[in-house]
Design an enzyme around this catalytic site. Structure first.
Site, PDB file in Angstrom:
ATOM      1  N   ARG A  76      37.079  31.597  35.279  1.00  0.00           N
ATOM      2  CA  ARG A  76      36.837  32.009  36.668  1.00  0.00           C
ATOM      3  C   ARG A  76      35.874  33.196  36.736  1.00  0.00           C
ATOM      4  NH1 ARG A  76      42.206  32.968  39.421  1.00  0.00           N
ATOM      5  NH2 ARG A  76      40.780  33.695  41.024  1.00  0.00           N
ATOM      6  N   HIS A 124      44.427  42.740  45.204  1.00  0.00           N
ATOM      7  CA  HIS A 124      44.943  41.898  44.111  1.00  0.00           C
ATOM      8  C   HIS A 124      44.174  42.094  42.810  1.00  0.00           C
ATOM      9  CE1 HIS A 124      46.832  39.110  47.371  1.00  0.00           C
ATOM     10  NE2 HIS A 124      47.560  40.178  47.132  1.00  0.00           N
ATOM     11  N   ALA A 240      32.544  32.142  57.046  1.00  0.00           N
ATOM     12  CA  ALA A 240      32.155  33.548  56.870  1.00  0.00           C
ATOM     13  C   ALA A 240      30.637  33.684  56.849  1.00  0.00           C
ATOM     14  CB  ALA A 240      32.757  34.076  55.563  1.00  0.00           C
TER      15      ALA A 240
HETATM   16  C1  BJW Z   1      37.098  29.924  55.055  1.00  0.00           C
HETATM   17  C2  BJW Z   1      36.082  29.223  54.485  1.00  0.00           C
HETATM   18  C3  BJW Z   1      34.795  29.740  54.803  1.00  0.00           C
HETATM   19  C4  BJW Z   1      37.832  28.219  53.783  1.00  0.00           C
HETATM   20  N1  BJW Z   1      34.701  30.827  55.614  1.00  0.00           N
HETATM   21  N2  BJW Z   1      37.092  30.949  55.825  1.00  0.00           N
HETATM   22  C5  BJW Z   1      57.821  37.639  51.536  1.00  0.00           C
HETATM   23  C6  BJW Z   1      58.086  36.341  51.886  1.00  0.00           C
HETATM   24  C7  BJW Z   1      57.867  35.298  50.981  1.00  0.00           C
HETATM   25  C8  BJW Z   1      57.371  35.544  49.712  1.00  0.00           C
HETATM   26  C9  BJW Z   1      57.109  36.840  49.366  1.00  0.00           C
HETATM   27  C10 BJW Z   1      57.336  37.861  50.263  1.00  0.00           C
HETATM   28  N3  BJW Z   1      56.959  39.028  49.681  1.00  0.00           N
HETATM   29  C11 BJW Z   1      56.514  38.755  48.432  1.00  0.00           C
HETATM   30  C12 BJW Z   1      56.588  37.432  48.217  1.00  0.00           C
HETATM   31  C13 BJW Z   1      56.216  36.725  46.973  1.00  0.00           C
HETATM   32  C14 BJW Z   1      54.741  36.513  46.834  1.00  0.00           C
HETATM   33  C15 BJW Z   1      54.231  35.701  48.015  1.00  0.00           C
HETATM   34  O1  BJW Z   1      53.682  36.203  48.966  1.00  0.00           O
HETATM   35  N4  BJW Z   1      54.400  34.390  47.934  1.00  0.00           N
HETATM   36  C16 BJW Z   1      53.954  33.496  48.992  1.00  0.00           C
HETATM   37  C17 BJW Z   1      52.914  32.520  48.413  1.00  0.00           C
HETATM   38  C18 BJW Z   1      55.136  32.780  49.558  1.00  0.00           C
HETATM   39  N5  BJW Z   1      54.033  37.769  46.734  1.00  0.00           N
HETATM   40  C19 BJW Z   1      53.941  38.405  45.566  1.00  0.00           C
HETATM   41  O2  BJW Z   1      54.493  37.992  44.558  1.00  0.00           O
HETATM   42  C20 BJW Z   1      53.178  39.717  45.535  1.00  0.00           C
HETATM   43  N6  BJW Z   1      53.940  40.702  44.891  1.00  0.00           N
HETATM   44  C21 BJW Z   1      55.018  41.245  45.447  1.00  0.00           C
HETATM   45  O3  BJW Z   1      55.358  41.008  46.563  1.00  0.00           O
HETATM   46  O4  BJW Z   1      55.689  42.089  44.597  1.00  0.00           O
HETATM   47  C22 BJW Z   1      56.906  42.668  45.033  1.00  0.00           C
HETATM   48  C23 BJW Z   1      57.299  43.660  43.970  1.00  0.00           C
HETATM   49  C24 BJW Z   1      57.625  44.948  44.345  1.00  0.00           C
HETATM   50  C25 BJW Z   1      57.996  45.871  43.355  1.00  0.00           C
HETATM   51  C26 BJW Z   1      58.037  45.487  42.022  1.00  0.00           C
HETATM   52  C27 BJW Z   1      57.723  44.201  41.651  1.00  0.00           C
HETATM   53  C28 BJW Z   1      57.355  43.279  42.631  1.00  0.00           C
HETATM   54  C29 BJW Z   1      51.905  39.571  44.703  1.00  0.00           C
HETATM   55  C30 BJW Z   1      50.971  38.582  45.268  1.00  0.00           C
HETATM   56  C31 BJW Z   1      49.781  38.402  44.331  1.00  0.00           C
HETATM   57  C32 BJW Z   1      48.894  37.239  44.763  1.00  0.00           C
HETATM   58  N7  BJW Z   1      48.024  36.898  43.729  1.00  0.00           N
HETATM   59  C33 BJW Z   1      47.010  35.880  43.960  1.00  0.00           C
HETATM   60  C34 BJW Z   1      46.329  35.607  42.622  1.00  0.00           C
HETATM   61  C35 BJW Z   1      45.454  36.800  42.236  1.00  0.00           C
HETATM   62  C36 BJW Z   1      44.813  36.590  40.907  1.00  0.00           C
HETATM   63  C37 BJW Z   1      43.945  35.367  40.885  1.00  0.00           C
HETATM   64  O5  BJW Z   1      42.909  35.323  41.583  1.00  0.00           O
HETATM   65  O6  BJW Z   1      44.293  34.433  40.170  1.00  0.00           O
HETATM   66  O7  BJW Z   1      46.061  36.349  44.933  1.00  0.00           O
HETATM   67  S1  BJW Z   1      47.643  34.380  44.690  1.00  0.00           S
HETATM   68  C38 BJW Z   1      46.185  34.063  45.652  1.00  0.00           C
HETATM   69  O8  BJW Z   1      46.561  34.095  47.061  1.00  0.00           O
HETATM   70  C39 BJW Z   1      45.254  35.256  45.422  1.00  0.00           C
HETATM   71  C40 BJW Z   1      44.759  35.539  46.819  1.00  0.00           C
HETATM   72  O9  BJW Z   1      44.274  36.853  46.912  1.00  0.00           O
HETATM   73  C41 BJW Z   1      45.990  35.268  47.664  1.00  0.00           C
HETATM   74  C42 BJW Z   1      45.699  35.019  49.109  1.00  0.00           C
HETATM   75  O10 BJW Z   1      44.940  33.868  49.281  1.00  0.00           O
HETATM   76  P1  BJW Z   1      43.819  33.794  50.411  1.00  0.00           P
HETATM   77  O11 BJW Z   1      42.754  34.773  50.128  1.00  0.00           O
HETATM   78  O12 BJW Z   1      44.455  33.858  51.735  1.00  0.00           O
HETATM   79  O13 BJW Z   1      43.192  32.351  50.118  1.00  0.00           O
HETATM   80  P2  BJW Z   1      43.703  30.908  50.599  1.00  0.00           P
HETATM   81  O14 BJW Z   1      43.096  29.918  49.682  1.00  0.00           O
HETATM   82  O15 BJW Z   1      45.172  30.885  50.759  1.00  0.00           O
HETATM   83  O16 BJW Z   1      43.081  30.740  52.056  1.00  0.00           O
HETATM   84  C43 BJW Z   1      41.699  30.586  52.231  1.00  0.00           C
HETATM   85  C44 BJW Z   1      41.395  30.588  53.732  1.00  0.00           C
HETATM   86  O17 BJW Z   1      39.987  30.588  53.879  1.00  0.00           O
HETATM   87  C45 BJW Z   1      41.932  29.371  54.486  1.00  0.00           C
HETATM   88  O18 BJW Z   1      42.585  29.815  55.674  1.00  0.00           O
HETATM   89  C46 BJW Z   1      40.663  28.575  54.840  1.00  0.00           C
HETATM   90  O19 BJW Z   1      40.767  27.893  56.085  1.00  0.00           O
HETATM   91  C47 BJW Z   1      39.621  29.654  54.888  1.00  0.00           C
HETATM   92  N8  BJW Z   1      38.274  29.225  54.575  1.00  0.00           N
HETATM   93  N9  BJW Z   1      36.500  28.197  53.731  1.00  0.00           N
HETATM   94  C48 BJW Z   1      35.847  31.407  56.098  1.00  0.00           C
HETATM   95  N10 BJW Z   1      33.672  29.163  54.331  1.00  0.00           N
END
Ligand code: BJW
Ligand code: ZN
Length: 263
Positions: A76, A124, A240
């Site tokens: 990546r 992140h 975007a």
């Molecule tokens: C366009 C387009 C164009 C398309 N123009 N737009 C509460 C409730 C439920 C679960 C949890 C909660 N709190 C925590 C959690 C667990 C978890 C979580 O949220 N899970 C959910 C999936 C349910 N969160 C975590 O685990 C986090 N940590 C945490 O909470 O720790 C607590 C803790 C406290 C103290 C000690 C220990 C722990 C960490 C989250 C880390 C996320 N990591 C990732 C991977 C990063 C590394 C990598 O790149 O591999 O981050 S996951 C992935 O998702 C990445 C992104 O940053 C993140 C968000 O995704 P994003 O950017 O929104 O992308 P997409 O693909 O989802 O959406 C794209 C959008 O673009 C779409 O809407 C399209 O329509 C649009 N689009 N083309 C404009 N041209």
């Protein structure tokens, strides 16, 4: 009749017709989609459609198979190294240079920086900031592997001999509290929040949007509609790369009775 490209509706134009002093851009994977970087959950090439996050983006995955995880992140990083900022990244940089906009991203790429934006908060982490999994010392990234989607042994830390890990935040890991706190403060003080290309499903990042003051204008730039949230949001159904230059054009044009931006 020829199809007209989407344009901001009159409500959005009216909302943007005043001058803003505390603009925040909050970006997600869709921000870089037009640069050829796949998102996680959208389109036919969303990373999580092809790859299992539980085997690649968790501390348990790293412990189970560091070579698979390191190889995937190196692949990546190579993709990003070959990509270029798109017109959306360039528009954001213009908004920072002319109006002092602040940028908070969930993205682990460096395309905002390469477009000329400074002081980007990476919630992140970054593909370009590997660190030792033992002593946490930073490790300089090597040459990028553009074509490898291979298992690769991670390098060893020169201080303690531990495995070097990607500098990103995996599921179940805490975000850097200093970065998260600074992001929360900037959004809580903004008067205009541009939410670009995020599905808003990953916490705690997604909840930051709700910290915007009640009288702030919130504009979401996303070609896909999203669930209406608790607060009013203007939705600009554009990518975007096309929506942000248009918004920047509106924000940078002198408002009636106001001097031009930057004067
Ligand atoms: C366009 C387009 C164009 C398309 N123009 N737009 C509460 C409730 C439920 C679960 C949890 C909660 N709190 C925590 C959690 C667990 C978890 C979580 O949220 N899970 C959910 C999936 C349910 N969160 C975590 O685990 C986090 N940590 C945490 O909470 O720790 C607590 C803790 C406290 C103290 C000690 C220990 C722990 C960490 C989250 C880390 C996320 N990591 C990732 C991977 C990063 C590394 C990598 O790149 O591999 O981050 S996951 C992935 O998702 C990445 C992104 O940053 C993140 C968000 O995704 P994003 O950017 O929104 O992308 P997409 O693909 O989802 O959406 C794209 C959008 O673009 C779409 O809407 C399209 O329509 C649009 N689009 N083309 C404009 N041209
Ligand atoms: Zn070490």
């Amino acid at each position: 009749m020829p199809l007209q490209p989407p344009t901001p509706d009159s409500a959005l134009r009216a909302a943007l017709s005043r001058r803003f002093g505390r603009i925040v851009v909050f970006s997600g994977a869709g921000m870089s989609a037009d640069s050829g970087i796949p998102t996680f959950r959208s389109g036919s090439n969303g990373l999580w459609q092809e790859f299992d996050p539980s085997r690649l983006a968790t501390p348990a995955a790293w412990r189970a198979d560091p070579a698979m995880v390191w190889g995937w992140y190196e692949w990546r990083r190579g993709q990003v190294a070959q990509a270029a900022p798109n017109p959306g990244h360039l528009a954001v940089a213009r908004l920072q240079q002319a109006l002092g906009a602040s940028v908070i991203t969930q993205n682990v790429d460096d395309l905002h920086e390469r477009a000329g934006t400074a002081d980007v908060l990476h919630l992140h982490g970054s593909l370009f900031a590997p660190r030792c999994s033992g002593c946490c010392r930073p490790h300089p990234p090597g040459a990028a592997h553009a074509k490898a989607r291979l298992r690769l042994d991670p390098p060893r830390c020169t201080s303690c001999g531990g495995d070097v890990r990607p500098g990103v935040v995996w599921f179940g890991e805490a975000l850097d509290p200093a970065v998260l706190g600074e992001a929360a403060q900037r959004i809580a003080a903004c008067d205009l929040l541009l939410v670009v290309g995020t599905s808003g499903v990953v916490q705690p990042a997604a909840s930051l949007v709700g910290l915007a003051p009640a009288d702030a204008v919130v504009v979401e730039v996303n070609p896909e509609p999203r669930e209406p949230g608790a607060r009013p949001v203007h939705h600009l159904a554009m990518t975007a790369a096309s929506g942000l230059p248009m918004l920047a054009g509106l924000l940078l044009q002198p408002a009636p009775g106001n001097p031009p931006a930057g004067a």
